[in-house]
Each structure stands twice: as structure tokens, then as C-alpha cells.
Design a protein around this motif. Sequence first.
Motif, PDB file in Angstrom:
ATOM      1  N   ARG A 114       0.863  -1.169   0.000  1.00  0.00           N
ATOM      2  CA  ARG A 114       0.000   0.000   0.000  1.00  0.00           C
ATOM      3  C   ARG A 114       0.915   1.239   0.000  1.00  0.00           C
ATOM      4  O   ARG A 114       2.104   1.124  -0.216  1.00  0.00           O
ATOM      5  CB  ARG A 114      -0.923  -0.019   1.216  1.00  0.00           C
ATOM      6  CG  ARG A 114      -1.882  -1.202   1.233  1.00  0.00           C
ATOM      7  CD  ARG A 114      -2.683  -1.326  -0.046  1.00  0.00           C
ATOM      8  NE  ARG A 114      -3.710  -2.373   0.013  1.00  0.00           N
ATOM      9  CZ  ARG A 114      -4.183  -3.003  -1.045  1.00  0.00           C
ATOM     10  NH1 ARG A 114      -3.721  -2.700  -2.262  1.00  0.00           N
ATOM     11  NH2 ARG A 114      -5.115  -3.929  -0.919  1.00  0.00           N
ATOM     12  N   LEU A 115       0.381   2.396   0.252  1.00  0.00           N
ATOM     13  CA  LEU A 115       1.188   3.602   0.143  1.00  0.00           C
ATOM     14  C   LEU A 115       2.389   3.601   1.078  1.00  0.00           C
ATOM     15  O   LEU A 115       3.494   3.946   0.680  1.00  0.00           O
ATOM     16  CB  LEU A 115       0.322   4.836   0.430  1.00  0.00           C
ATOM     17  CG  LEU A 115      -0.704   5.191  -0.652  1.00  0.00           C
ATOM     18  CD1 LEU A 115      -1.563   6.349  -0.181  1.00  0.00           C
ATOM     19  CD2 LEU A 115      -0.013   5.535  -1.959  1.00  0.00           C
ATOM     20  N   ASP A 116       2.193   3.202   2.343  1.00  0.00           N
ATOM     21  CA  ASP A 116       3.286   3.271   3.300  1.00  0.00           C
ATOM     22  C   ASP A 116       3.389   2.030   4.186  1.00  0.00           C
ATOM     23  O   ASP A 116       4.021   2.058   5.232  1.00  0.00           O
ATOM     24  CB  ASP A 116       3.143   4.513   4.186  1.00  0.00           C
ATOM     25  CG  ASP A 116       1.798   4.554   4.917  1.00  0.00           C
ATOM     26  OD1 ASP A 116       1.061   3.542   4.878  1.00  0.00           O
ATOM     27  OD2 ASP A 116       1.487   5.594   5.526  1.00  0.00           O
TER      28      ASP A 116
ATOM     29  N   GLU B 153      11.503   5.011  -5.197  1.00  0.00           N
ATOM     30  CA  GLU B 153      11.747   6.395  -4.776  1.00  0.00           C
ATOM     31  C   GLU B 153      10.481   7.045  -4.237  1.00  0.00           C
ATOM     32  O   GLU B 153      10.519   7.784  -3.244  1.00  0.00           O
ATOM     33  CB  GLU B 153      12.302   7.207  -5.946  1.00  0.00           C
ATOM     34  CG  GLU B 153      13.702   6.810  -6.388  1.00  0.00           C
ATOM     35  CD  GLU B 153      14.767   7.192  -5.369  1.00  0.00           C
ATOM     36  OE1 GLU B 153      14.434   7.862  -4.358  1.00  0.00           O
ATOM     37  OE2 GLU B 153      15.938   6.811  -5.570  1.00  0.00           O
ATOM     38  N   ALA B 154       9.357   6.763  -4.863  1.00  0.00           N
ATOM     39  CA  ALA B 154       8.094   7.350  -4.410  1.00  0.00           C
ATOM     40  C   ALA B 154       7.705   6.839  -3.036  1.00  0.00           C
ATOM     41  O   ALA B 154       7.249   7.596  -2.173  1.00  0.00           O
ATOM     42  CB  ALA B 154       6.990   7.047  -5.428  1.00  0.00           C
ATOM     43  N   VAL B 155       7.887   5.528  -2.807  1.00  0.00           N
ATOM     44  CA  VAL B 155       7.564   4.952  -1.499  1.00  0.00           C
ATOM     45  C   VAL B 155       8.467   5.546  -0.428  1.00  0.00           C
ATOM     46  O   VAL B 155       8.007   5.941   0.653  1.00  0.00           O
ATOM     47  CB  VAL B 155       7.701   3.417  -1.533  1.00  0.00           C
ATOM     48  CG1 VAL B 155       7.558   2.838  -0.123  1.00  0.00           C
ATOM     49  CG2 VAL B 155       6.662   2.809  -2.450  1.00  0.00           C
ATOM     50  N   LEU B 156       9.769   5.616  -0.712  1.00  0.00           N
ATOM     51  CA  LEU B 156      10.700   6.177   0.274  1.00  0.00           C
ATOM     52  C   LEU B 156      10.360   7.622   0.603  1.00  0.00           C
ATOM     53  O   LEU B 156      10.455   8.043   1.762  1.00  0.00           O
ATOM     54  CB  LEU B 156      12.133   6.083  -0.236  1.00  0.00           C
ATOM     55  CG  LEU B 156      12.882   4.778  -0.004  1.00  0.00           C
ATOM     56  CD1 LEU B 156      14.355   4.952  -0.359  1.00  0.00           C
ATOM     57  CD2 LEU B 156      12.751   4.298   1.430  1.00  0.00           C
TER      58      LEU B 156
ATOM     59  N   ARG C  41       9.685   8.901   4.339  1.00  0.00           N
ATOM     60  CA  ARG C  41      10.541   9.921   4.968  1.00  0.00           C
ATOM     61  C   ARG C  41       9.725  11.024   5.621  1.00  0.00           C
ATOM     62  O   ARG C  41      10.153  11.648   6.592  1.00  0.00           O
ATOM     63  CB  ARG C  41      11.468  10.550   3.920  1.00  0.00           C
ATOM     64  CG  ARG C  41      12.580   9.653   3.428  1.00  0.00           C
ATOM     65  CD  ARG C  41      13.570  10.439   2.576  1.00  0.00           C
ATOM     66  NE  ARG C  41      14.395   9.551   1.792  1.00  0.00           N
ATOM     67  CZ  ARG C  41      14.248   9.348   0.478  1.00  0.00           C
ATOM     68  NH1 ARG C  41      13.294   9.997  -0.185  1.00  0.00           N
ATOM     69  NH2 ARG C  41      15.046   8.519  -0.160  1.00  0.00           N
ATOM     70  N   ASN C  42       8.556  11.289   5.071  1.00  0.00           N
ATOM     71  CA  ASN C  42       7.720  12.383   5.572  1.00  0.00           C
ATOM     72  C   ASN C  42       6.810  11.970   6.721  1.00  0.00           C
ATOM     73  O   ASN C  42       6.039  12.788   7.218  1.00  0.00           O
ATOM     74  CB  ASN C  42       6.864  12.946   4.427  1.00  0.00           C
ATOM     75  CG  ASN C  42       7.692  13.696   3.409  1.00  0.00           C
ATOM     76  OD1 ASN C  42       8.680  14.341   3.752  1.00  0.00           O
ATOM     77  ND2 ASN C  42       7.300  13.612   2.140  1.00  0.00           N
ATOM     78  N   LYS C  43       6.899  10.730   7.145  1.00  0.00           N
ATOM     79  CA  LYS C  43       6.064  10.268   8.249  1.00  0.00           C
ATOM     80  C   LYS C  43       6.849  10.274   9.554  1.00  0.00           C
ATOM     81  O   LYS C  43       8.060  10.030   9.574  1.00  0.00           O
ATOM     82  CB  LYS C  43       5.528   8.863   7.956  1.00  0.00           C
ATOM     83  CG  LYS C  43       4.628   8.804   6.720  1.00  0.00           C
ATOM     84  CD  LYS C  43       3.997   7.446   6.536  1.00  0.00           C
ATOM     85  CE  LYS C  43       2.898   7.184   7.535  1.00  0.00           C
ATOM     86  NZ  LYS C  43       1.718   8.043   7.336  1.00  0.00           N
ATOM     87  N   GLU C  44       6.159  10.548  10.644  1.00  0.00           N
ATOM     88  CA  GLU C  44       6.777  10.593  11.960  1.00  0.00           C
ATOM     89  C   GLU C  44       6.766   9.214  12.604  1.00  0.00           C
ATOM     90  O   GLU C  44       5.935   8.369  12.283  1.00  0.00           O
ATOM     91  CB  GLU C  44       6.022  11.587  12.860  1.00  0.00           C
ATOM     92  CG  GLU C  44       6.027  13.021  12.346  1.00  0.00           C
ATOM     93  CD  GLU C  44       7.420  13.620  12.325  1.00  0.00           C
ATOM     94  OE1 GLU C  44       8.245  13.236  13.184  1.00  0.00           O
ATOM     95  OE2 GLU C  44       7.683  14.469  11.452  1.00  0.00           O
ATOM     96  N   GLY C  45       7.698   8.995  13.520  1.00  0.00           N
ATOM     97  CA  GLY C  45       7.738   7.748  14.266  1.00  0.00           C
ATOM     98  C   GLY C  45       8.935   6.887  13.911  1.00  0.00           C
ATOM     99  O   GLY C  45       9.477   6.957  12.810  1.00  0.00           O
TER     100      GLY C  45
ATOM    101  N   ALA D 108       9.089   3.825  13.257  1.00  0.00           N
ATOM    102  CA  ALA D 108       8.837   2.838  12.215  1.00  0.00           C
ATOM    103  C   ALA D 108       9.321   3.314  10.853  1.00  0.00           C
ATOM    104  O   ALA D 108       9.534   2.501   9.946  1.00  0.00           O
ATOM    105  CB  ALA D 108       7.348   2.512  12.139  1.00  0.00           C
ATOM    106  N   TYR D 109       9.526   4.626  10.710  1.00  0.00           N
ATOM    107  CA  TYR D 109       9.912   5.197   9.419  1.00  0.00           C
ATOM    108  C   TYR D 109      11.314   5.798   9.437  1.00  0.00           C
ATOM    109  O   TYR D 109      11.750   6.391   8.445  1.00  0.00           O
ATOM    110  CB  TYR D 109       8.900   6.262   9.014  1.00  0.00           C
ATOM    111  CG  TYR D 109       7.475   5.789   9.122  1.00  0.00           C
ATOM    112  CD1 TYR D 109       6.934   4.929   8.168  1.00  0.00           C
ATOM    113  CD2 TYR D 109       6.670   6.173  10.199  1.00  0.00           C
ATOM    114  CE1 TYR D 109       5.627   4.468   8.273  1.00  0.00           C
ATOM    115  CE2 TYR D 109       5.364   5.719  10.306  1.00  0.00           C
ATOM    116  CZ  TYR D 109       4.848   4.864   9.350  1.00  0.00           C
ATOM    117  OH  TYR D 109       3.561   4.389   9.458  1.00  0.00           O
ATOM    118  N   ALA D 110      12.044   5.648  10.545  1.00  0.00           N
ATOM    119  CA  ALA D 110      13.342   6.298  10.682  1.00  0.00           C
ATOM    120  C   ALA D 110      14.338   5.827   9.631  1.00  0.00           C
ATOM    121  O   ALA D 110      15.131   6.627   9.105  1.00  0.00           O
ATOM    122  CB  ALA D 110      13.900   6.052  12.085  1.00  0.00           C
ATOM    123  N   LEU D 111      14.329   4.554   9.312  1.00  0.00           N
ATOM    124  CA  LEU D 111      15.298   4.024   8.352  1.00  0.00           C
ATOM    125  C   LEU D 111      15.172   4.699   6.994  1.00  0.00           C
ATOM    126  O   LEU D 111      16.169   4.845   6.277  1.00  0.00           O
ATOM    127  CB  LEU D 111      15.097   2.512   8.199  1.00  0.00           C
ATOM    128  CG  LEU D 111      16.028   1.784   7.227  1.00  0.00           C
ATOM    129  CD1 LEU D 111      17.473   1.896   7.682  1.00  0.00           C
ATOM    130  CD2 LEU D 111      15.628   0.318   7.088  1.00  0.00           C
TER     131      LEU D 111
END
Length: 272
Positions: free
Chosen positions: A109-111, A158-161, A165-169, A171-174
Motif C-alpha cells: 500500500r502507500l506506506d 523512490e516514491a515509497v521512500l 521519509r515524511n512520516k513521523e515515528g 517505524a519510518y526512521a530508516l
Amino acid sequence: MRDYRVKPIDSLSRGLEVLQVLQESRAASLHDLHLATGIPKPTLTRILKTAHLHGLVWQRMVDGAFLPSHTLQRRVESDDDAWLVEIGSPVLEELSRRVRWPSVLSVPRLDHMETLETNSSRTYFDGLPPRPHGFRVNMLGSASGRAYLSWCPEPEFEAVLARLRNKEGRAYALARDDAAVRKLVATTRRRGYAVRAPDFGGDHDRPRSEADDGRESIAMPIRLDDRVVGCINLTWWRRVVSLTGSVQLHLEDLRTAVRTVEERARAAGLGV
């Protein structure tokens, strides 16, 4: 139609009524069909069994729902994943007869990854509960998410990354460490399958130190042309079997399952 002086076939009428309800609802349990049609459940079971033998109906393992086969559909919508589950479900069932650990079919899905089907109910080790349909899986930590990211086309990657990158938390730090993600992708491709992140314990947001399901997993992508339409994983208790041991025992079974789904999808002209 001409007014033929014949009686209609009641049993056929009931069968067609069931198929119509399934087409309208897209998925229904035996009880749903009973409520919608008023047909007794033993009769419904016979109708569904007959329809299944003729390739008109199939049953999803994850929740037992009945769905109309895509042979009944006029066309397949590009964003409709039911065709993938219809093809993948019997393959997962075949896999469960060779490997007694569960597998899950998921799609990007998107993220995140979303689970669509599992053979958990068919496996001997039922201590691993089946993931519900629609369960959200961490994209960067799970084996399935990493399999998707490692083999999806570069623009999609690239679109998924960018979204991650724009999400907080945590779970998305990498996603904000481009070099680490690129290294992960390169390593996964060389290996030929994806594994969980070392600190991933099954929870979408919390690390293994806070939430640990006790499992380990490997996953491979389902690829049609240059697209990754989904992933199949294999998951087990890590206290029972090591990652190396499970790979040695079952990697070829997983690879065969993935290739079978790809071949059947191409043969049916779906997802391409």
C-alpha cells in the motif's frame, strides 16, 4: 426470450441466486448467504461445492469467505487484488502441505504492506494465529516489506521512500538514511530473499524490545514483468528453528510457491 412451456429448474435458480449475491457483495460467509437468500445452509454448501468444482466460486482461507471467481467478472479493475488472492490461495494451501509453518500473502500500500491471505489455519503449528485480512505490516521492518522494496521498480521505490521519509515515528526512521536503505536493497537482492529487521518483533511501531511475537520470517516478491504485485512470506517460531535452518529446509518451497503464482497469473492474463 420466447415463452417456452416448461418449468424452470428450481435448483439452478437457487444456484444462480447465490452467484448473483456473491457478485454483488464480492465476498460473503455461509451465514451471510443464508441471510441474503433464505436458502438452508446444507443446500448452500452443496451449491457452493458444485460452483467451486466448475471454477465459479472460491473460498478465502484467511476468513472462510466465499468469493466469485474472476471467470464471472467482465473485467478486472487495475486496483483489484482479489485476482491475486484467488490465484495465491490454493498455492498457499499447497505450500502448507509441504511446510508446516504458516505463510502470508501481502500487497504493498502507500506506506505499509497489507495482508490478504494466510494458510495459518491449515498448518500444524496453529500456535501462530492467522493474521486478519487487512492487517497493516511495517514496510521497512518486515520481511515482506523489504522484499517489496528490494525488487519494485526504481521510480516506485523512490516514491515509497519519499512518503516514508515524511512520516513521523521510529517505524519510518530508516527511510531517512538513504545509504542504509540502498545497502539493505543490495544485500537482499544478492541473497535472493528478504528477512526481518533485527529489531522487528511484528509490531508496526514498537521495536522487538517492547513487542516481540517470537517469530522470524523470510519473504519473496511476486513479480509480473517489472512490477511487484505482492509478496509471500514464511514465518516460524525462532526458538524452534534458526533462520539458517529454515532457509536450508524451506527456501525452495517458498520459491516454488512464488513462481507458481507468477506462472498462473501470466497464464490467466491477470495483473499484466
